[in-house]
Design a protein around this motif. Structure first.
Motif, PDB file in Angstrom:
ATOM      1  N   ASP A   6       1.059  -1.217  -0.159  1.00  0.00           N
ATOM      2  CA  ASP A   6      -0.080  -0.061  -0.013  1.00  0.00           C
ATOM      3  C   ASP A   6       0.815   1.246  -0.022  1.00  0.00           C
ATOM      4  O   ASP A   6       1.906   1.538   0.641  1.00  0.00           O
ATOM      5  N   GLN A   7       0.423   2.214  -0.658  1.00  0.00           N
ATOM      6  CA  GLN A   7       1.001   3.507  -0.781  1.00  0.00           C
ATOM      7  C   GLN A   7       1.061   4.076   0.642  1.00  0.00           C
ATOM      8  O   GLN A   7       0.000   4.185   1.513  1.00  0.00           O
ATOM      9  N   PRO A   8       2.208   4.585   1.474  1.00  0.00           N
ATOM     10  CA  PRO A   8       2.271   5.130   2.650  1.00  0.00           C
ATOM     11  C   PRO A   8       1.329   6.478   2.520  1.00  0.00           C
ATOM     12  O   PRO A   8       1.235   7.134   1.790  1.00  0.00           O
ATOM     13  N   THR A   9       0.883   6.564   3.838  1.00  0.00           N
ATOM     14  CA  THR A   9      -0.036   7.872   3.905  1.00  0.00           C
ATOM     15  C   THR A   9       0.423   8.751   5.087  1.00  0.00           C
ATOM     16  O   THR A   9       1.326   8.160   6.115  1.00  0.00           O
ATOM     17  N   TYR A  10       0.085   9.914   5.146  1.00  0.00           N
ATOM     18  CA  TYR A  10       0.744  10.890   5.968  1.00  0.00           C
ATOM     19  C   TYR A  10      -0.510  11.827   6.407  1.00  0.00           C
ATOM     20  O   TYR A  10      -1.498  12.017   5.632  1.00  0.00           O
ATOM     21  N   THR A  29      -0.011  12.851  -3.048  1.00  0.00           N
ATOM     22  CA  THR A  29      -1.122  13.524  -3.429  1.00  0.00           C
ATOM     23  C   THR A  29      -1.187  14.921  -2.822  1.00  0.00           C
ATOM     24  O   THR A  29      -1.955  15.963  -3.290  1.00  0.00           O
ATOM     25  N   ALA A  30      -0.543  15.271  -1.590  1.00  0.00           N
ATOM     26  CA  ALA A  30      -0.456  16.396  -0.855  1.00  0.00           C
ATOM     27  C   ALA A  30      -0.051  17.571  -1.647  1.00  0.00           C
ATOM     28  O   ALA A  30      -0.508  18.865  -1.485  1.00  0.00           O
ATOM     29  N   ASP A  31       1.017  17.480  -2.338  1.00  0.00           N
ATOM     30  CA  ASP A  31       1.851  18.305  -3.053  1.00  0.00           C
ATOM     31  C   ASP A  31       0.672  18.914  -4.102  1.00  0.00           C
ATOM     32  O   ASP A  31       0.929  20.195  -4.522  1.00  0.00           O
ATOM     33  N   GLN A  32      -0.051  18.262  -4.660  1.00  0.00           N
ATOM     34  CA  GLN A  32      -1.079  18.786  -5.704  1.00  0.00           C
ATOM     35  C   GLN A  32      -2.422  19.554  -4.914  1.00  0.00           C
ATOM     36  O   GLN A  32      -2.790  20.259  -5.641  1.00  0.00           O
ATOM     37  N   PHE A  39       3.311  14.731   8.013  1.00  0.00           N
ATOM     38  CA  PHE A  39       3.559  14.387   9.620  1.00  0.00           C
ATOM     39  C   PHE A  39       3.286  12.912   9.703  1.00  0.00           C
ATOM     40  O   PHE A  39       2.266  12.555   9.134  1.00  0.00           O
ATOM     41  N   GLN A  40       3.881  12.277  10.387  1.00  0.00           N
ATOM     42  CA  GLN A  40       3.838  10.717  10.632  1.00  0.00           C
ATOM     43  C   GLN A  40       2.533  10.418  11.558  1.00  0.00           C
ATOM     44  O   GLN A  40       1.974   9.338  11.555  1.00  0.00           O
ATOM     45  N   THR A  41       2.060  11.388  12.487  1.00  0.00           N
ATOM     46  CA  THR A  41       0.980  11.082  13.338  1.00  0.00           C
ATOM     47  C   THR A  41       0.054  12.149  13.332  1.00  0.00           C
ATOM     48  O   THR A  41       0.325  13.438  12.909  1.00  0.00           O
TER      49      THR A  41
END
Length: 235
Positions: A6-10, A29-32, A39-41
């Motif tokens: 799975d693609q990692p999420t932040y 996706t956030a860059d878009q 942030f990791q958490t």
């Protein structure tokens, strides 16, 4: 076969809307979306969002200047003299009473926001320099501190509203019993700062997620569009 992971999420927040909750999104996706750094958490993202949100808020004295500018444009408070202070304090008492007459949390906090607006305006009229000194923090940080047994979470509603009247009356006593005009100005503004801080604390008891700065901002924006200063033609 190679296992597809799975693609990692932040966690991210929106720098353009710091009041919005943090979001969890896949990496990249956030860059878009022009979001914050990842942030990791969720907790780390939330703390950063809150800090950024507070840093972007105006200092309370800036709201005082805005209130004075709007009220002056609407013909209120022109030719102010120290002898007018009791009249302004009476109107603050009136706003507290209006809050006591409301039942819905949002309406209560709106009336409490009116208390803040009147207190900031009176502080600026009384001593603009002291207002800049005593109202250096954003409104949402005004309630920082301990109130002990008088904390609104212990007293709301009746006791807390009574304590708001008490603080307002202390400002009147400062006016009545201080002979030196300079000291009088200082003492009245000091009590008004205490009043604003306690109102903010009350608003957060009424609604845990209350945003006093946003409430006051909406009130001032509405006042700026009115043909005459808010609160009626006489006061």
């Amino acid at each position: 076969m190679t296992k597809i992971t799975d693609q990692p999420t932040y966690w991210y927040y929106d720098p353009e809307n710091r009041a919005a909750p943090v979001r969890q999104l896949p990496w990249g996706t956030a860059d878009q979306c022009n979001l914050s750094a990842p942030f990791q958490t969720q907790e780390a993202a939330e703390l950063s969002r809150q800090a950024a949100h507070l840093a972007a808020q105006p200092q309370a004295w800036a709201r005082a200047e805005e209130a004075r500018r709007i009220n002056a444009a609407n013909g209120w408070g022109l030719g102010f003299e120290l002898s007018h202070i009791p009249r302004y304090l009476a109107l603050i008492h009136s706003e507290i009473t209006e809050a006591a007459c409301e039942a819905e949390p949002a309406k209560i906090n709106h009336e409490l926001g009116d208390v803040i607006v009147r207190a900031l305006d009176l502080a600026h009229l009384t001593d603009p320099q002291a207002t800049r000194l005593w109202f250096a923090d954003p409104l949402n940080q005004s309630a920082v501190g301990t109130w002990g047994r008088n904390h609104p979470q212990h007293l709301w509603p009746t006791g807390a509203l009574l304590y708001l009247h008490t603080i307002t009356s202390r400002a009147l006593e400062a006016y009545r019993k201080t002979e030196d005009d300079g000291r009088l100005r200082h003492n009245v503004v000091t009590e008004l700062k205490t009043l604003v801080a306690y109102v903010v604390a009350c608003m957060r008891v009424v609604q845990v997620d209350a945003d006093p700065e946003a409430i006051v901002g909406k009130i001032l924006a509405a006042n700026a569009t009115r043909g005459h200063r808010h609160g009626g033609r006489r006061a």
